[in-house]
Structure formats: C-alpha cells, structure tokens
Scaffold this active site. Sequence first.
Site, PDB file in Angstrom:
ATOM      1  N   ASP A   8       0.834  -1.342  -0.030  1.00  0.00           N
ATOM      2  CA  ASP A   8       0.107  -0.115   0.110  1.00  0.00           C
ATOM      3  C   ASP A   8       0.968   1.243  -0.001  1.00  0.00           C
ATOM      4  O   ASP A   8       0.546   2.318  -0.752  1.00  0.00           O
ATOM      5  CB  ASP A   8      -0.878   0.087   1.188  1.00  0.00           C
ATOM      6  CG  ASP A   8      -2.061  -1.017   1.062  1.00  0.00           C
ATOM      7  OD1 ASP A   8      -2.966  -0.631   0.414  1.00  0.00           O
ATOM      8  OD2 ASP A   8      -1.990  -1.841   2.014  1.00  0.00           O
ATOM      9  N   ILE A   9       1.831   1.401   0.804  1.00  0.00           N
ATOM     10  CA  ILE A   9       2.539   2.493   1.043  1.00  0.00           C
ATOM     11  C   ILE A   9       3.505   2.813  -0.156  1.00  0.00           C
ATOM     12  O   ILE A   9       3.432   3.879  -0.562  1.00  0.00           O
ATOM     13  CB  ILE A   9       3.384   2.238   2.071  1.00  0.00           C
ATOM     14  CG1 ILE A   9       2.834   2.098   3.519  1.00  0.00           C
ATOM     15  CG2 ILE A   9       4.446   3.738   2.553  1.00  0.00           C
ATOM     16  CD1 ILE A   9       1.664   2.931   3.875  1.00  0.00           C
TER      17      ILE A   9
END
Length: 402
Positions: free
Chosen positions: A167-168
């Site tokens: 996600d990051i």
Amino acid sequence: MAGFLDGALVLDFTRVLAGPFCTMTLADLGARVIKVESPEGDEARGMGPFVDGHSLYFASINRGKESVALNLKHPRAVELALGLAARADVLVENYRPGTLERLGLGYDAVQERNAGIVYVSLSGFGQVGPYRDRGAYDVIIQAMGGLMGITGPAGGGPTRVGASLGDIVPALYATIAVLAALQRRERTGEGCHVDLAMMDAVVAVVENAMARYWVSGEDPGPIGNRHPAIAPFSTFATADGQIVIACGNDALWRRLCAALGSPALAEDARFTTNALRAERAEELAVAMESVLRANGTDHWLEVLLEAGIPCAKVNRMSDLLNDPHLRARDMIVEMDQPHVGRLPVPGAPIKATGVEIDLGDPAPALGDHTRPVLRELLGVDAAELERLERDGAIGVPGHQTP
C-alpha cells in the site's frame, strides 16, 4: 511560512490505506484535503487498535483532513461531489476500476466540469489489463509483485514485509504523480488522469532481483537479512543479541577488521574483495561472529561507531519513541486526538528551508466538516443542508468518530 502545496485543494475519495496515505502526505505538504466518506465511513474506522472504540488505525493515516459525509447513491449527493470536484486541483480515488464511473464521478464527468483536474485512480491492478477487476490488499500485492518471494529467512518460505509496503509504495508513487502533474499543468494548463496500480509500484521497487534472474536463469529466493551483492551487510550475533553491520566497500571492510581487533581477517583470501565476501557470506558470518560473541551489542556499537563503521541495533517501536535523534528531527510528535488523548505519531520526513511542513489537525470525526465545506465551497444554505440530511444525501455529522 507556506507549505509546498499551499492553496491546492485535494478531493479525497479514498479508503483504508494506500489512498489515505497519499492524501495525508499531500496534506503534510500543505494541501487542503477534503475527505469524502460514505455515511458509514471509511472502513478503516473499524480497524484496530482501538482506544475506547476509536480507531488509531484510521487516526494514524488521516490527520490534516476534513471529513464530508456524502451518500453517493443519492443523485443530489453526486451533484454536490461534482461541485466540489469542479473547485478542486486534485482528486484521488482508490475504488475498483469503474466504480466512480458508474456513480457519475469518473474522470470524464469530472473533467467536463474542471478541465485542469489532476485525477488519480489508485487501484490494485490499474484501469486496463487482465487483472483490472481483481480486488487487492497489501498481502496480495506483495505476493503478486514479487516482494514476498524474495523476503524471509534463508531457505524459508515467502514472507510478508512487516509494514504494508504493498500500500505505502504505491501511495508514495501517487504522491509523486500528483506533484509532477501539477507541475505539468503549471506549464501547459492541462490536467490529466493518472492510472496508478499497486502491483506496478511494487514491481518497480523489487530492485535488482529481476536482473539477477535474467543473468542466472534462477529465481532469487529469500536470503534473510543479508544483501545478495554486498557483504558484510546483515545482522550478526553478539554476546547478548544482534548487531547490524554494513560495509559497502573494501576500505570499510578493512577498517571493520581493525576495529574488531582482527586485522588478519582483512587478509583472509576468502574475503579480500566484496565479490568474494558476498559469495561466501555464510563463512564470513561465522568468522565475524567468532569475534562479536565476545562482547555485547552496546560494546560493539560504541567501538564500531567510533571507527566510522555503519552499524545499528535493531530498534523496536519502544526504541523509536524514545530515540533522541528522531525527537530532534520532529519525527516523533504528539497530537491531541479527540477521545484518545496525546497520540505519538511519525512526523513528516520532508524538511525544507523556507517551507512549512505542518501535520495539521488530528484525524476528523466522520462528517465533521460536511456542513461548513458545503456552505463555503458550494454556497449551500442552512435550509438546504437540513433537507439534504433528512433525505439521506449527506451524513449526520459526528455520529461516528475515528
């Protein structure tokens, strides 16, 4: 001082992690971020850890934003959302491809109202391609993007990286895309639709693993904490724990051997060059640990740092919260989170002269800013706000908090 993005308005149609992390970063950089949530709220509001029922998961990635609750299944709410989009510089969304189009909020509909909009669609697999309609979470992306297959103990099975890099990493690529698109718009006056896939972003950062496969014809597997091409570059056992040591060149290696009190090790024919050391990493570890096990980690940290050797202890969260260097750089800060108290959070890693980097207010309660935002930006009066609330087009402010 103003922020980098002072005056920019970001409309945030994102949930859970990848999208909210991107828009939080834009808020840190000075943008005004209006988070549009359903009346039920971002799913992250229901994810722990909790303090008295309030989600710290949500609080940790939604600071500096305003919350507007709109029921996008209601045509009047869609019209309000389009009105907000017409005022925005940037729109970020992370629904499955096609979802906002079906609601009447796709790029074409928004671009008709706002030709200069920078519209970012952040999805698992992108707007085109055979995987387009698949759902995605961090663990799915780490697996499919190749990251999990090269992570874990040597000889062990694939391992998810401890932070949600699936996600990051795409969140940060999305932030880069926004900044680049705004710069392009400054030159040309044109907005654009950014198609950013989580899987693409993770594939982009598997580093040299793909090159190693191309050269050898063998899939790289997990090798623990060491580096495939640099040695020593790993964790090593001491008398009371472990220490991380990284020597990226032969000069550092010789200096390390001297600091360890083992200058003969530098002349060992097995280890004279980095290529030889990387090839014999297990033998190297045995030789180094025979010396390191004579003293504890703190002793070796003092000795090696004095000698200029890159080294570290393996910090836990408790160490980070008390780290004087992080405190000095405002990387551990405390925010007054309503209903929670003083909450320690990571600060913004970007520092710049003459520019304010402000974490802003704590994460908002659901719908806290619905009325003031609609009044300010769209001129909706009090009577109409009451009607919208009665009709279910907008959420009741404050009925749920992070």
